[in-house]
Design a protein around this motif. Structure first.
Motif, PDB file in Angstrom:
ATOM      1  N   HIS A   1       0.850  -1.189   0.000  1.00  0.00           N
ATOM      2  CA  HIS A   1       0.000   0.000   0.000  1.00  0.00           C
ATOM      3  C   HIS A   1       0.884   1.236   0.000  1.00  0.00           C
ATOM      4  CE1 HIS A   1       1.004  -0.486   4.242  1.00  0.00           C
ATOM      5  NE2 HIS A   1       0.372  -1.644   4.230  1.00  0.00           N
ATOM      6  N   LEU A   2       0.263   2.347  -0.377  1.00  0.00           N
ATOM      7  CA  LEU A   2       0.958   3.624  -0.521  1.00  0.00           C
ATOM      8  C   LEU A   2       0.337   4.652   0.426  1.00  0.00           C
ATOM      9  CD1 LEU A   2       1.219   3.605  -4.408  1.00  0.00           C
ATOM     10  CD2 LEU A   2       3.083   3.216  -2.796  1.00  0.00           C
ATOM     11  N   PRO A   3       0.968   5.809   0.589  1.00  0.00           N
ATOM     12  CA  PRO A   3       0.448   6.795   1.550  1.00  0.00           C
ATOM     13  C   PRO A   3      -1.013   7.162   1.343  1.00  0.00           C
ATOM     14  CG  PRO A   3       2.670   7.383   0.922  1.00  0.00           C
ATOM     15  CD  PRO A   3       2.292   6.201   0.065  1.00  0.00           C
ATOM     16  N   ALA A   4      -1.458   7.327   0.100  1.00  0.00           N
ATOM     17  CA  ALA A   4      -2.861   7.681  -0.140  1.00  0.00           C
ATOM     18  C   ALA A   4      -3.801   6.581   0.338  1.00  0.00           C
ATOM     19  CB  ALA A   4      -3.087   7.956  -1.626  1.00  0.00           C
ATOM     20  N   ASP A   5      -3.378   5.322   0.155  1.00  0.00           N
ATOM     21  CA  ASP A   5      -4.191   4.192   0.609  1.00  0.00           C
ATOM     22  C   ASP A   5      -4.279   4.169   2.126  1.00  0.00           C
ATOM     23  OD1 ASP A   5      -4.139   3.303  -2.133  1.00  0.00           O
ATOM     24  OD2 ASP A   5      -2.158   2.474  -1.725  1.00  0.00           O
ATOM     25  N   ARG A   6      -3.143   4.394   2.768  1.00  0.00           N
ATOM     26  CA  ARG A   6      -3.104   4.356   4.234  1.00  0.00           C
ATOM     27  C   ARG A   6      -3.952   5.478   4.836  1.00  0.00           C
ATOM     28  NH1 ARG A   6       2.267   2.790   2.958  1.00  0.00           N
ATOM     29  NH2 ARG A   6       3.181   4.853   3.286  1.00  0.00           N
ATOM     30  N   ALA A   7      -3.879   6.657   4.232  1.00  0.00           N
ATOM     31  CA  ALA A   7      -4.640   7.788   4.762  1.00  0.00           C
ATOM     32  C   ALA A   7      -6.143   7.513   4.673  1.00  0.00           C
ATOM     33  CB  ALA A   7      -4.283   9.062   4.003  1.00  0.00           C
ATOM     34  N   ALA A   8      -6.588   7.004   3.526  1.00  0.00           N
ATOM     35  CA  ALA A   8      -8.015   6.702   3.364  1.00  0.00           C
ATOM     36  C   ALA A   8      -8.436   5.558   4.283  1.00  0.00           C
ATOM     37  CB  ALA A   8      -8.305   6.355   1.904  1.00  0.00           C
ATOM     38  N   ALA A   9      -7.579   4.541   4.389  1.00  0.00           N
ATOM     39  CA  ALA A   9      -7.908   3.397   5.233  1.00  0.00           C
ATOM     40  C   ALA A   9      -8.002   3.804   6.697  1.00  0.00           C
ATOM     41  CB  ALA A   9      -6.867   2.298   5.057  1.00  0.00           C
ATOM     42  N   GLU A  10      -7.122   4.675   7.128  1.00  0.00           N
ATOM     43  CA  GLU A  10      -7.171   5.131   8.516  1.00  0.00           C
ATOM     44  C   GLU A  10      -8.470   5.879   8.811  1.00  0.00           C
ATOM     45  OE1 GLU A  10      -5.588   4.601  11.172  1.00  0.00           O
ATOM     46  OE2 GLU A  10      -3.857   3.477  10.455  1.00  0.00           O
ATOM     47  N   LYS A  11      -8.986   6.614   7.828  1.00  0.00           N
ATOM     48  CA  LYS A  11     -10.270   7.283   8.016  1.00  0.00           C
ATOM     49  C   LYS A  11     -11.376   6.252   8.242  1.00  0.00           C
ATOM     50  CE  LYS A  11      -9.373  11.431   5.221  1.00  0.00           C
ATOM     51  NZ  LYS A  11      -9.776  12.171   3.997  1.00  0.00           N
ATOM     52  N   VAL A  12     -11.349   5.176   7.450  1.00  0.00           N
ATOM     53  CA  VAL A  12     -12.371   4.143   7.585  1.00  0.00           C
ATOM     54  C   VAL A  12     -12.231   3.436   8.928  1.00  0.00           C
ATOM     55  CG1 VAL A  12     -13.289   2.011   6.596  1.00  0.00           C
ATOM     56  CG2 VAL A  12     -12.505   3.841   5.080  1.00  0.00           C
ATOM     57  N   ILE A  13     -11.009   3.175   9.342  1.00  0.00           N
ATOM     58  CA  ILE A  13     -10.781   2.533  10.641  1.00  0.00           C
ATOM     59  C   ILE A  13     -11.348   3.399  11.764  1.00  0.00           C
ATOM     60  CG2 ILE A  13      -8.997   1.847  12.293  1.00  0.00           C
ATOM     61  CD1 ILE A  13      -7.283   1.036   9.830  1.00  0.00           C
ATOM     62  N   GLU A  14     -11.104   4.712  11.666  1.00  0.00           N
ATOM     63  CA  GLU A  14     -11.625   5.624  12.684  1.00  0.00           C
ATOM     64  C   GLU A  14     -13.143   5.662  12.668  1.00  0.00           C
ATOM     65  OE1 GLU A  14     -11.382  10.369  13.952  1.00  0.00           O
ATOM     66  OE2 GLU A  14     -10.289   9.624  12.204  1.00  0.00           O
ATOM     67  N   ILE A  15     -13.716   5.785  11.476  1.00  0.00           N
ATOM     68  CA  ILE A  15     -15.170   5.850  11.348  1.00  0.00           C
ATOM     69  C   ILE A  15     -15.831   4.584  11.900  1.00  0.00           C
ATOM     70  CG2 ILE A  15     -17.063   5.820   9.656  1.00  0.00           C
ATOM     71  CD1 ILE A  15     -15.265   7.678   7.922  1.00  0.00           C
ATOM     72  N   SER A  16     -15.209   3.442  11.630  1.00  0.00           N
ATOM     73  CA  SER A  16     -15.792   2.161  12.030  1.00  0.00           C
ATOM     74  C   SER A  16     -15.484   1.793  13.474  1.00  0.00           C
ATOM     75  CB  SER A  16     -15.275   1.049  11.105  1.00  0.00           C
ATOM     76  OG  SER A  16     -13.911   0.774  11.368  1.00  0.00           O
ATOM     77  N   GLY A  17     -14.712   2.613  14.140  1.00  0.00           N
ATOM     78  CA  GLY A  17     -14.323   2.261  15.499  1.00  0.00           C
ATOM     79  C   GLY A  17     -13.463   1.011  15.544  1.00  0.00           C
TER      80      GLY A  17
END
Length: 281
Positions: free
Chosen positions: A30-46
């Motif tokens: 994965h690349l930085p853009a993927d990690r940034a978006a994934a972290e948002k989903v992780i936060e949203i999903s708790g």
């Protein structure tokens, strides 16, 4: 991709759903853009998304072993295969049946590169760089050794929630069902919005800049994907409830917002061909 030098044709600034999934699983492709978006989903999903993707991989393995051991399936077609990770379809299939054959399908160039590398050491595996939304092209491009004279296990695992309503995922499943031999099975898992509608809506927004849109659906809509198929027990249920292993660990969360099931293609006449995607079998 340890040095994060992207291959050609790769948009480094756009999140990619396959690489985001790899990040959720703890992979390294994965690349930085993927990690940034994934972290948002992780936060949203708790944090629920990490457990959900692990349960999804476990469900995939159980479904493959079920088809191989209980139904004698030896041909597996994995649509929207994603990046290789522990517990690949071919690993489960070959462990259960050494004469199994697996075809992975994905339209992502990074996934394609990994898939072709896999062919070097695993002759039982083939890879098609193709879009799962074009069933006619995929069926016509299957390798010669992957014959359709026997039942096939078609896997549509964690991919249909990236097919929007206007592209008719229900008709898409029906099109594949029409093209497969009788006795084939279709394995589906899909994110459900029933329990967490607001969270899923925020998750959809988190994917808006990715290479594919995200659409969680109601349980009723997910069960409609199995229309015309004979659904195996225990039905279309949360993944952790689908034939769990005896030593399966309990969920950390109070519930799993991902449903899955296995449906069998049943017909008395020969396959009708692909035809109109929206026609039901």
């Amino acid at each position: 991709m340890d040095d994060e030098r992207p291959p050609r044709e790769l948009d480094v600034n756009r999140p990619n759903v396959a690489r985001m999934y790899d990040y959720y699983l703890g992979g390294k492709n994965h690349l930085p853009a993927d990690r940034a978006a994934a972290e948002k989903v992780i936060e949203i999903s708790g944090g629920r998304v990490r457990e959900a993707v692990r349960e999804n991989r476990d469900f995939l393995g159980r479904a493959v072993r079920y088809l191989a051991n209980e139904h004698g399936v030896r041909r597996f077609l994995d649509l929207g295969a994603g990046l290789p990770t522990k517990g690949n379809v071919h690993e489960a299939a070959l462990a259960a049946a050494p004469d199994a054959r697996v075809v992975y399908v994905d339209n992502d160039p990074v996934v394609a590169a990994h898939g072709r590398a896999l062919l070097v050491t695993t002759p039982e595996v083939s890879f098609l760089e193709a879009d799962l939304r074009r069933p006619g092209e995929i069926i016509s491009a299957l390798p010669e050794a992957f014959t359709l004279d026997r039942p096939v296990g078609l896997l549509m695992v964690a991919c249909l929630h990236f097919v929007p309503d206007e592209e008719d995922p229900w008709g898409l499943v029906a099109a594949y069902a029409r093209a497969l031999p009788a006795g084939s099975h279709i394995v589906i898992s899909h994110v459900s919005s029933d329990s967490l509608p607001e969270v899923m809506a925020r998750g959809r927004d988190a994917y808006k800049d990715a290479n594919a849109s995200f659409e969680a659906r109601t349980g009723e809509s997910i069960r409609r994907l199995f229309d015309g198929l004979r659904v195996a027990a225990p039905g279309v249920v949360p993944l952790n409830e689908w034939r769990p292993d005896p030593d399966a660990l309990p969920l950390r969360a109070e519930f799993l917002p991902v449903l899955g099931g296995v449906g069998q293609v049943v017909r008395t006449a020969p396959p009708a061909g692909l035809g109109d995607r929206t026609e039901r079998i």
